[in-house]
Motif scaffolding. Structure first.
Motif, PDB file in Angstrom:
ATOM      1  N   VAL A 196       0.972  -1.180  -0.070  1.00  0.00           N
ATOM      2  CA  VAL A 196      -0.282  -0.288  -0.165  1.00  0.00           C
ATOM      3  C   VAL A 196       1.173   1.530   0.235  1.00  0.00           C
ATOM      4  CG1 VAL A 196      -1.655   1.340   1.609  1.00  0.00           C
ATOM      5  CG2 VAL A 196      -1.786  -0.993   1.029  1.00  0.00           C
ATOM      6  N   GLU A 197       2.083   0.683   0.670  1.00  0.00           N
ATOM      7  CA  GLU A 197       3.066   2.291   0.745  1.00  0.00           C
ATOM      8  C   GLU A 197       3.550   2.410  -0.327  1.00  0.00           C
ATOM      9  OE1 GLU A 197       3.488   4.277   3.318  1.00  0.00           O
ATOM     10  OE2 GLU A 197       1.716   3.301   3.877  1.00  0.00           O
ATOM     11  N   GLY A 198       3.346   1.310  -1.056  1.00  0.00           N
ATOM     12  CA  GLY A 198       4.068   1.688  -2.657  1.00  0.00           C
ATOM     13  C   GLY A 198       2.998   2.047  -3.415  1.00  0.00           C
ATOM     14  N   LEU A 199       2.306   1.687  -3.692  1.00  0.00           N
ATOM     15  CA  LEU A 199       1.348   2.143  -3.979  1.00  0.00           C
ATOM     16  C   LEU A 199       0.920   4.031  -3.943  1.00  0.00           C
ATOM     17  CD1 LEU A 199      -2.366  -0.085  -4.191  1.00  0.00           C
ATOM     18  CD2 LEU A 199      -0.687   0.166  -6.404  1.00  0.00           C
ATOM     19  N   LYS A 200       0.269   4.354  -3.227  1.00  0.00           N
ATOM     20  CA  LYS A 200       0.503   5.295  -2.222  1.00  0.00           C
ATOM     21  C   LYS A 200       2.099   6.535  -3.682  1.00  0.00           C
ATOM     22  CE  LYS A 200      -0.924   6.274   1.649  1.00  0.00           C
ATOM     23  NZ  LYS A 200      -0.487   5.891   3.201  1.00  0.00           N
ATOM     24  N   THR A 201       2.268   5.803  -2.904  1.00  0.00           N
ATOM     25  CA  THR A 201       4.223   6.922  -3.857  1.00  0.00           C
ATOM     26  C   THR A 201       4.169   7.122  -4.863  1.00  0.00           C
ATOM     27  OG1 THR A 201       5.428   5.497  -2.168  1.00  0.00           O
ATOM     28  CG2 THR A 201       6.190   7.125  -4.178  1.00  0.00           C
ATOM     29  N   VAL A 202       3.098   5.985  -5.805  1.00  0.00           N
ATOM     30  CA  VAL A 202       3.267   5.772  -7.391  1.00  0.00           C
ATOM     31  C   VAL A 202       1.195   6.938  -7.968  1.00  0.00           C
ATOM     32  CG1 VAL A 202       2.243   4.416  -9.325  1.00  0.00           C
ATOM     33  CG2 VAL A 202       4.030   3.582  -8.030  1.00  0.00           C
ATOM     34  N   TYR A 203       1.108   6.567  -7.026  1.00  0.00           N
ATOM     35  CA  TYR A 203      -0.352   7.213  -7.555  1.00  0.00           C
ATOM     36  C   TYR A 203      -0.249   8.704  -7.216  1.00  0.00           C
ATOM     37  CZ  TYR A 203      -3.093   3.012  -7.697  1.00  0.00           C
ATOM     38  OH  TYR A 203      -3.713   2.408  -8.284  1.00  0.00           O
ATOM     39  N   ALA A 204       1.048   9.344  -5.483  1.00  0.00           N
ATOM     40  CA  ALA A 204       0.661  10.638  -5.361  1.00  0.00           C
ATOM     41  C   ALA A 204       1.641  11.489  -6.310  1.00  0.00           C
ATOM     42  CB  ALA A 204       1.682  10.890  -4.337  1.00  0.00           C
ATOM     43  N   ARG A 205       2.298  10.883  -7.202  1.00  0.00           N
ATOM     44  CA  ARG A 205       3.065  10.974  -8.330  1.00  0.00           C
ATOM     45  C   ARG A 205       1.639  11.015  -9.802  1.00  0.00           C
ATOM     46  NH1 ARG A 205       7.271   6.714  -7.749  1.00  0.00           N
ATOM     47  NH2 ARG A 205       8.844   7.439  -5.869  1.00  0.00           N
ATOM     48  N   ARG A 206       0.987   9.763  -9.418  1.00  0.00           N
ATOM     49  CA  ARG A 206       0.116  10.604 -11.052  1.00  0.00           C
ATOM     50  C   ARG A 206      -0.455  11.844 -10.607  1.00  0.00           C
ATOM     51  NH1 ARG A 206      -0.918   4.457 -12.888  1.00  0.00           N
ATOM     52  NH2 ARG A 206       1.310   3.602 -13.353  1.00  0.00           N
ATOM     53  N   ALA A 207      -1.448  12.082  -9.898  1.00  0.00           N
ATOM     54  CA  ALA A 207      -1.906  12.852  -8.830  1.00  0.00           C
ATOM     55  C   ALA A 207      -0.960  14.613  -8.953  1.00  0.00           C
ATOM     56  CB  ALA A 207      -2.367  13.156  -8.229  1.00  0.00           C
ATOM     57  N   GLN A 208       0.143  14.166  -9.041  1.00  0.00           N
ATOM     58  CA  GLN A 208       0.954  15.457  -8.887  1.00  0.00           C
ATOM     59  C   GLN A 208       1.108  15.749 -10.477  1.00  0.00           C
ATOM     60  OE1 GLN A 208       4.321  15.274  -7.163  1.00  0.00           O
ATOM     61  NE2 GLN A 208       3.190  14.847  -4.849  1.00  0.00           N
TER      62      GLN A 208
END
Lengths: 404, 404
Positions: free
Chosen positions: A298-310
């Motif tokens: 989940v931590e990995g997912l959050k990192t990827v999704y946060a970058r995509r959102a930015q």
């Protein structure tokens, strides 16, 4: 819960050569995406982020235990060991104790919502929902013959004064709300409003069905406690799911709520007949939790999704300066509003020609409103695709404005 | 579908020493059986017959494919490859072609029945059910506020003349019937009655919901075609399940029926939101089917269950000559009727003292009838336990008769 794009019969071309692209001729997935299209409307995880190896390790671990309980009917409320492992997982993230006896295992948040409609409402009943709200929840309510009275939201989510006013005119079977990273707007209800909502639930004996499936996907934002933890003297059923933090195909979720309400569900005819709503799969995910494999994923997912959102926000500021939106602070979605005169359902027709899609705001309205808005999902596509999609949106909008 | 025995909080003692008996302190299973008790009321597979190794091989095979489709939302009707494999499996056993497009994947027969109640009935509607019928289906109907009008059965199952008569007085939302190895009576509806039932379905536009979960468990009896295969111009939804032929904990089943009805389910809000009702698990079972592992397992089950059914009949003839019953020709159950004056709910109280249990006939009646009858399951216990249980029944009956 997912958003489908099943109008097309074409299955996705997710850059060929992968063994599973040979599945193409037969529908295996809910996604049906024309090749080369960027579709911001698909509210699903990226196929390339799905944890096949983790599930393989979990299955090996669980199926090596020699425990036939896994294969017989499970306890109505869900396997006790799984609920204990889930309670620990949630407690670590909520930073508050979670009682496994207040958790009930479901076949996903959609099944939970459907079952709640069956057990707590009747054909013709009024229910309250936010305007806008998750459009497929509205379809489930319609299947049960429920009448939706929609309540306004603002930049802090559900307007509690409006709810209080509506309660003087209606006795709803329940209120359906998405308090954290709302679908579609992405807004999170602040603590003060959560407390007032719980107070109204107590005072009016109002059942609050809180769809909290995005609560564990925050991108650095400090979050208020989930409504699940306000359930003590209020009437709250909170819907959780592994669809957004692990894999939607598992059809595994949980209800976390007021003991008396959770017990009513655990004792219903469906669980009495079938036992746990997804016993085998919960056993595999029990291993993921006990082996401490889910947290890091989940931590990995959050990192990827946060970058995509930015990246999506940056591309939108570059290409669509006339659009207004707030940066996504969690969840899957960004809610975009275009200037007066733009009708996003019309724009969508034009957008298809530019190989880009989105969910028009009107899909989320129970009153045919939100016609200048669109919901963009940044979870399904990677950053290059998101940026390409925004460029195509720009072209489509120019073409649309030029042709009026 | 299962029959629960969840009144007790004790978990089963299935002869200790097995690794999974350490699970005892927490409820993992729906079965809660006092140690040493023989309970003929538990309508579940024997824990010792459950195919842990087969599921392990299936999981290894499927999860080695590198196909992320398995973990994302599945197609609303269910994975196309799984439905093709299932259609071939069924066609071989029905000795007739089965169209994969007429199959819809479910989370088990109970979920299918619950969903059919939501989509095809409304609170207050009348539905028809057999007298007696599966008692937990009656609970699902009650949860939906449906009013059950019960139709008589005889030694050939549902009395079609009675159905025809009832159709002149009611317009039911649907008829719920268990045509093969009926639960609880074990009776199978002959071909002539199936044809008449299908004809009535056509003529009166009557939706027939056929619970056919025992159809694949015949012990040498020649069977008529399942009602699923009468669906062509009739309005039939047949419920199938892997609970009786593989493992109940999988919560995996299928609906097989009239295309327009199957499509209505595939397009409902629940599947639109959540996709396939049990996508991941159907992918694992796809491997079982494609590797041809399920067929031999089912043949083995049938051999074991047939022996247990014979042993139960023999013991009953020895110990309870005053009881009347027909030998089980398939399924899980034997239906026993005791002489005038015996009230099986009262007898059950006495039986508990002798460490034996059963399902009293009244449980299966929507009218408080069947009080001389009991349903005995021969699937859960092995032959020594079945024989011991019958001896205890004899003792309990003597005590009961002596104490009146």
């Amino acid at each position: 819960m997912s958003d489908t794009f099943s109008s097309s019969s074409v299955v996705p071309d997710l850059s060929g050569g992968k063994p599973w692209t040979s599945d193409a001729p037969v529908r295996s997935t809910q996604v049906a995406l024309p090749p080369g299209m960027v579709h911001f409307g698909i509210g699903q995880p990226d196929f390339n982020l799905l944890p096949l190896d983790l599930m393989r390790r979990a299955a090996e671990h669980r199926l090596a235990q020699g425990n036939p309980y896994l294969l017989n009917y499970g306890a109505e409320q869900g396997d006790g060991y799984f609920r204990q492992a889930l309670a620990s997982f949630l407690a670590a993230r909520y930073r508050q104790a979670v009682d496994a006896e207040r958790l009930l295992v479901t076949g996903g948040a959609s099944q939970a919502l459907d079952l709640i409609c069956t057990l707590f409402a009747r054909n013709g009943d009024v229910i309250f929902a936010e305007e806008p709200s998750y459009f497929l929840a509205l379809r489930i309510f319609a299947d049960h013959g429920l009448r939706v009275v929609s309540l306004p939201t603002d930049d802090e989510g559900l307007v509690i004064d409006a709810l209080e006013e509506a309660l003087t005119q209606h006795q709803p079977a329940f209120l359906y709300t998405i308090p954290t990273f709302q679908n579609p707007t992405g807004v999170t209800l602040p603590e003060s409003r959560r407390a007032r909502l719980a107070e109204l639930s107590r005072r009016h004996n109002l059942l609050v069905v809180a769809d909290e499936v995005y609560h564990l996907l925050d991108y650095g934002a400090a979050l208020p406690a989930p409504l699940a933890l306000y359930a003590d003297d209020a009437n709250i059923l909170s819907l959780g799911s592994f669809s957004k933090i692990l894999a939607p195909g598992l059809r595994l979720g949980w209800i976390h709520g007021t003991p008396a309400l959770v017990e009513k569900i655990a004792l219903c005819g469906l669980t009495d007949s079938g036992g746990s709503l997804n016993h085998f799969t919960s056993g595999l995910v029990r291993s993921l939790l006990e082996l401490d494999l889910l947290g890091p994923y989940v931590e990995g997912l959050k990192t990827v999704y946060a970058r995509r959102a930015q990246a999506l926000s940056a591309a939108l500021r570059r290409e669509l300066p006339e659009a207004s939106f707030d940066d996504a602070r969690g969840g899957f979605f960004l809610w975009l509003t275009l200037p007066e005169g733009v009708d996003t359902p019309d724009l969508l027709d034009m957008a298809q020609r530019y190989q880009v899609g989105f969910q028009p705001g009107v899909s989320f309205s129970s009153q045919g409103g939100m016609r200048r808005a669109m919901r963009l999902c940044f979870a399904f596509h990677d950053i290059p695709a998101l940026e390409l999609g925004v460029q195509r949106l720009r072209q489509a909008l120019d073409d649309y404005l030029g042709n009026r």
